[in-house]
Design a protein around this motif. Structure first.
Motif, PDB file in Angstrom:
ATOM      1  N   ARG A  59       0.817  -1.214   0.000  1.00 26.54           N
ATOM      2  CA  ARG A  59       0.000   0.000   0.000  1.00 26.54           C
ATOM      3  C   ARG A  59       0.849   1.262   0.000  1.00 26.54           C
ATOM      4  N   ASN A  64       4.093   1.329  -1.055  1.00 28.72           N
ATOM      5  CA  ASN A  64       5.138   1.245  -2.066  1.00 28.72           C
ATOM      6  C   ASN A  64       6.540   1.258  -1.443  1.00 28.72           C
ATOM      7  N   HIS A  78      -3.489   9.679  -1.478  1.00 26.43           N
ATOM      8  CA  HIS A  78      -3.416   8.220  -1.465  1.00 26.43           C
ATOM      9  C   HIS A  78      -3.332   7.696  -2.888  1.00 26.43           C
ATOM     10  N   ASP A  79      -2.772   6.518  -2.995  1.00 21.42           N
ATOM     11  CA  ASP A  79      -2.734   5.769  -4.253  1.00 21.42           C
ATOM     12  C   ASP A  79      -4.193   5.575  -4.675  1.00 21.42           C
ATOM     13  N   ASP A 120      -5.540   3.416  -6.248  1.00 22.56           N
ATOM     14  CA  ASP A 120      -5.950   2.014  -6.122  1.00 22.56           C
ATOM     15  C   ASP A 120      -6.215   1.614  -4.668  1.00 22.56           C
ATOM     16  N   LYS A 128       5.412   2.766  -8.896  1.00 20.30           N
ATOM     17  CA  LYS A 128       5.569   1.673  -7.936  1.00 20.30           C
ATOM     18  C   LYS A 128       6.927   1.020  -8.107  1.00 20.30           C
ATOM     19  N   ILE A 133       1.202   5.016 -11.287  1.00 17.87           N
ATOM     20  CA  ILE A 133      -0.074   5.026 -10.573  1.00 17.87           C
ATOM     21  C   ILE A 133      -0.598   6.450 -10.425  1.00 17.87           C
ATOM     22  N   VAL A 177      -2.561   9.310  -8.227  1.00 18.10           N
ATOM     23  CA  VAL A 177      -2.603   9.691  -6.819  1.00 18.10           C
ATOM     24  C   VAL A 177      -3.752  10.679  -6.631  1.00 18.10           C
TER      25      VAL A 177
END
Length: 188
Positions: free
Chosen positions: A41, A43, A136-137, A139, A164, A170, A172
């Motif tokens: 979570r 990374n 936060h990511d 995902d 990652k 990714i 954010v």
């Protein structure tokens, strides 16, 4: 004007937020720094030994002399379950970022939401920040729900903003809350 006071002890109905000590190394390691789910979570690489965690804690503890340093261990029923901090402090803009980690054994119990609520109260009512941001990511929508439950509003999605460990790009998601918004929603 900000009233910096450093990391002091705070509490909620279920949580104790306090400074780290080197005696916490084993508990922090067992709780989340060795937790593969947490490392994915955030990374980061999971710690391979308690000594790695102890070295990290020593670096954090050395910062406690700075009144602009805010980093708490999160305890529930005398067990270390995570951490929470304020960072990227911009004094002239009266703004900072918020970050948190909870060990996966304690996910989905409202602990992050409760800890974030207390830190927002502290940031706005005691230090007098005007804005607190978090990210936060994309995902990891559970982290976004923690922010939303505390009145934070999504301010943007930064596409392919981070990379990652495996090289995957990714998105954010950024959130923020203003002191005026916090004051309007804060329980009396």
């Amino acid at each position: 004007m900000l009233t910096h006071q450093g990391t002091g002890t705070l509490s909620t109905s279920r949580l104790l937020l306090r400074r780290f000590t080197l005696d916490d190394a084993q508990a922090v390691y067992d709780s989340y720094t060795s937790d593969e789910k947490v490392s994915l979570r955030h990374n980061l690489d999971a710690h391979q030994s308690v000594e790695e965690t102890r070295t990290m804690l020593a670096e954090w503890i050395a910062e406690y002399g700075d009144k602009k340093y805010y980093h708490w261990v999160i305890e529930h029923e005398n067990m270390v379950i995570g951490e929470i901090n304020l960072f990227n402090i911009a004094n002239e803009q009266e703004r900072c970022e918020l970050g948190y980690t909870i060990g996966s054994k304690w996910w989905n119990n409202g602990f992050a939401t409760e800890a974030v609520g207390e830190i927002l109260r502290f940031a706005f009512e005691e230090v007098h920040f005007n804005k607190v941001c978090a990210r936060h990511d994309a995902d990891n929508p559970a982290s976004g729900r923690v922010m939303q439950k505390n009145g934070m509003k999504q301010e943007g999605l930064f596409r392919e903003h981070a990379v990652k460990k495996d090289g995957a790009k990714i998105d954010v998601t950024f959130y923020g809350i203003l002191r005026s918004e916090w004051t309007a929603k804060a329980p009396r």
